[in-house]
Design an enzyme around this catalytic site. Structure first.
Site, short mmCIF file in Angstrom:
data_model
loop_
_atom_site.label_atom_id
_atom_site.label_comp_id
_atom_site.label_asym_id
_atom_site.label_seq_id
_atom_site.Cartn_x
_atom_site.Cartn_y
_atom_site.Cartn_z
N HIS B 19 7.97 5.64 3.15
CA HIS B 19 6.85 5.27 2.81
C HIS B 19 6.91 3.74 2.81
O HIS B 19 7.61 3.23 3.56
CB HIS B 19 6.61 5.67 1.02
CG HIS B 19 7.87 5.41 0.49
ND1 HIS B 19 8.00 4.10 -0.22
CD2 HIS B 19 9.19 5.84 0.14
CE1 HIS B 19 9.17 4.06 -1.05
NE2 HIS B 19 9.83 4.92 -0.71
N ALA B 20 6.01 2.88 1.97
CA ALA B 20 5.98 1.43 2.13
C ALA B 20 7.08 0.70 2.29
O ALA B 20 7.22 0.10 3.35
CB ALA B 20 5.24 1.02 1.08
#
Lengths: 580, 106
Positions: B19-20
């Protein structure tokens, strides 16, 4: 050319350049660049990226300081995204090769990423789409410099296209620059529609999704009479609409000549014309056109402009402005007429499946007594200084009215104790807009000083139609024989008891009904400033005797369609130049 | 091309996938090398220097990815990045993702 049908809410026609606002209210600019602007536009893009990065960095530092460095991590991912080399490359390609504007390129590229993320199987990863939207907003903000509120600061003429407009955004529009507007959602009874009409800005609402199809600067026609929006019209259509605009201009010059001539029928009966307003700024035009007072001052904007409940000072300031602008002419101030769903500062009702049948208007006021009392106090205080009357909306039974009057009496007592001046004999009236009130009107007569028929709600509740629902909107019409009978009952009862009664719904501003209403016995029309000249023109062209015949005949017809056809015919005989 | 090409298969270890924050760290790391670096699987290979591209992989825990680097420092690049992808991104705090931006960006 693209022709979109919608709901006509404010008459008039305009041709102009589109100013497109996206769902966030951010202006979507021109899609294409001017020749030779590529390098400058790339530099502008880089500056926006740098500024947005600095802004996010700043946030990260602030959050890290307050909550610890872990909390700043998402901002650091945002910085990385803003400075993503691929992103920069893709943007540059669109700007150089397709000559797209940086704004348009940013939206296009980032929305494509957002779409990919949204399609991912892992929910956690799919949520990253919101990061992308955040970055898009940030970049656009820096590219555009301005955001919402822009409509209020327009410096050249434009046609505003938006998903929706709030009443206060509409109210802040300068009619000099906003030629017309169109929105995706909204219905004919919305405040946005009412305000547009008050300001005389042609408007079409309820068009459904279309804003993403238009880009800034494109030519658009808004036909607020037919309820149509035309995107990129062809030459023939443009020519046709240009001539319509010319005709309307000359017609309005003619109407303006009516000025403050009295509204008297050919057989010498003087008719009261009152104004409907939402803002004090609408008063001068009403008076200029011969209104003898304000028959309906809507106070809802006070509640809609912010997230907090307006206090007594704010109420008082607004009401005082209205009272002062009117001098000794009367103004009917209607207490709050909104649903709880529209008021962010109140707890949202739990079982509100039918907002129009739910906690709204006087019911809301009687539930939130403090809020109600604040408004009543302010109105009372102004009553010491002007010719102020008070009116309760949506009264559906006697007890409700008595409770409202009791709260008013309490407020008077409080003011008395505090030694604050007010008019103890302030006239108190009620809206007649629920069928139950019409049926029981002979009981209400003893309890109020005046009535005002609100046809917008009366039609909705009588015919059980939501006019913002396009599948059933066609059933909504003031011409329905059932509605005509209810209006007749109301006028008859009021007359028998010598109580003043006016009609303030949109019906009173539609010239097609003027003869009918006069014939039914209406002597006070409360209408928007925009509608005054036409209504007055009809009044000055007819006799009461003739109107009574028209009304009698109309009451015998069996369908709304027959009624309309007949009334149109009659009107065209006395005022052939009025376009319906 | 006589540039050195190095390929390695890696498996995502982090519980929440790439994810980010992990994607950010990978992109940052990749940007330190001169080599062209790609990450992905057969159908979908993306620029490892782009956080946005890495996120499009939608790689969850256990996803097997191929890391390919082309260029002088390809060896070091693959070494460093493989270690990172297969790590648990210890710098990552579990709460970070939940923070709403306080400033109204609209």
């Amino acid at each position: 050319m693209q022709r979109l049908p919608g709901i006509a809410v404010s008459p008039g026609v305009a041709i102009g350049e589109a100013l497109v606002l996206d769902h966030e209210g951010i202006r979507i600019p021109r899609r294409f660049l001017a020749r030779g602007a590529t390098e400058a536009e790339l530099a502008r893009l880089d500056r926006a990226i740098a500024d947005a990065t600095a802004e996010v960095e700043h946030n990260r530092e602030r959050i890290a300081e307050q909550l610890g460095s872990d909390y700043g991590a998402i901002f650091s991912a945002h910085v990385q995204m803003l400075n993503d080399p691929r992103l920069r490359q893709e943007l540059e390609e669109l700007i150089r090769e397709r000559h797209y504007s940086p704004e348009y390129s940013v939206s296009r590229v980032l929305r494509r990423y957002a779409k990919v993320f949204q399609a991912l199987e892992s929910d956690h990863l799919a949520e990253r789409a919101s990061d992308i939207f955040d970055i898009e907003r940030r970049l656009l903000k820096h590219l555009l410099g301005e955001r919402r509120g822009e409509i209020a600061h327009l410096d050249r003429q434009a046609i505003v296209l938006s998903r929706e407009l709030t009443p206060s955004e509409t109210a802040n529009m300068n009619p000099e620059f906003v030629q017309a507007f169109a929105t995706e959602i909204g219905g004919p009874g919305s405040h946005t529609a009412i305000v547009a009409e008050g300001l005389g800005i042609p408007a079409v609402v309820g068009l459904g999704p279309f804003v993403s199809e238009v880009s800034g600067g494109e030519t658009v026609i808004i036909d607020g009479d037919a309820g149509v929006v035309i995107i990129q019209p062809d030459e023939e259509t443009l020519a046709r609409y240009r001539s319509i605009i010319e005709d309307q201009k000359s017609a309005s010059v003619e109407l303006a000549k009516l000025g403050d001539l009295p509204a008297v029928t050919t057989d010498g009966v003087t008719i009261q014309i009152l104004g409907n307003i939402e803002f004090p700024s609408e008063i001068p035009l009403c008076l200029e056109r011969g209104a003898v007072g304000i028959g309906l001052y809507r106070t809802e904007f006070l509640y809609l402009k912010g997230d907090t409940e307006p206090n007594e000072v704010e109420h008082y300031a607004a009401y005082k402005e209205v009272a002062e602008a009117l001098g000794d002419k009367p103004v009917v101030m209607r207490t709050v007429d909104l649903g709880a769903d529209k008021l962010s500062m109140l707890p949202q009702p739990e079982d509100e499946r039918n907002p129009f049948l739910g906690l709204r208007s006087i019911r809301l006021a009687l539930k939130y007594l403090d809020m109600f009392r604040t408004q009543l106090r302010a109105i009372l205080r102004v009553s010491a200084e002007g010719n102020v009357r008070i009116m309760f909306p949506l009264i559906s039974n006697l007890i409700e009215l008595r409770r409202a009057k009791m709260v008013l009496a309490d407020a008077m007592e409080d003011l008395q104790e505090e030694g604050i001046a007010f008019n103890r004999n302030i006239q108190v009236g009620m809206m007649v807009e629920v069928p139950s009130a019409v049926i029981m009107l002979d009981q209400f007569v003893q309890e109020v000083d005046f009535f005002s028929i609100g046809t917008n709600d009366l039609v909705q509740y009588t015919l059980a139609v939501d006019r913002s629902n396009k599948d059933v909107a066609a059933l909504y019409t003031s011409a329905d024989p059932a509605v005509l009978r209810l209006i007749k009952i109301s006028l008859d009862v009021a007359k028998a008891h010598d109580k003043p009664i006016s009609l303030c719904g949109q019906m009173s501003g539609a010239p097609i009904y003027t003869m009918l209403l006069l014939g039914l016995g209406l002597r006070a029309f409360s209408v928007t400033a925009a509608a005054i000249p036409e209504i007055k023109q009809v009044i000055r062209a007819v006799s009461i005797a003739h109107c009574e015949q028209v009304a009698q005949r109309a009451l015998k017809l069996e369908s709304a369609r027959d009624v309309k056809t007949y009334l149109r015919e009659e009107l065209s005989r006395v005022a052939p130049d009025i376009v319906i | 091309m006589d540039a050195l090409t190095v390929t390695r298969t890696v498996t995502v270890q982090h519980a929440q996938g790439l994810h980010a924050r992990p994607a950010e760290l990978i992109a940052k790391q990749a940007l330190k090398f001169l080599a062209e670096i790609e990450l992905g699987h057969e159908r979908h290979r993306v620029d490892c220097k782009s956080i946005l591209n890495i996120l499009t992989l939608g790689a969850t825990q256990g996803t097997v990815l191929v890391l390919t680097a082309r260029g002088e420092d390809a060896e070091q690049a693959v070494e460093a990045l493989a270690r990172l992808v297969e790590s648990d991104f210890p710098e990552q705090a579990p709460l970070t993702e939940k923070i709403q931006q306080p400033e109204n960006a609209r």
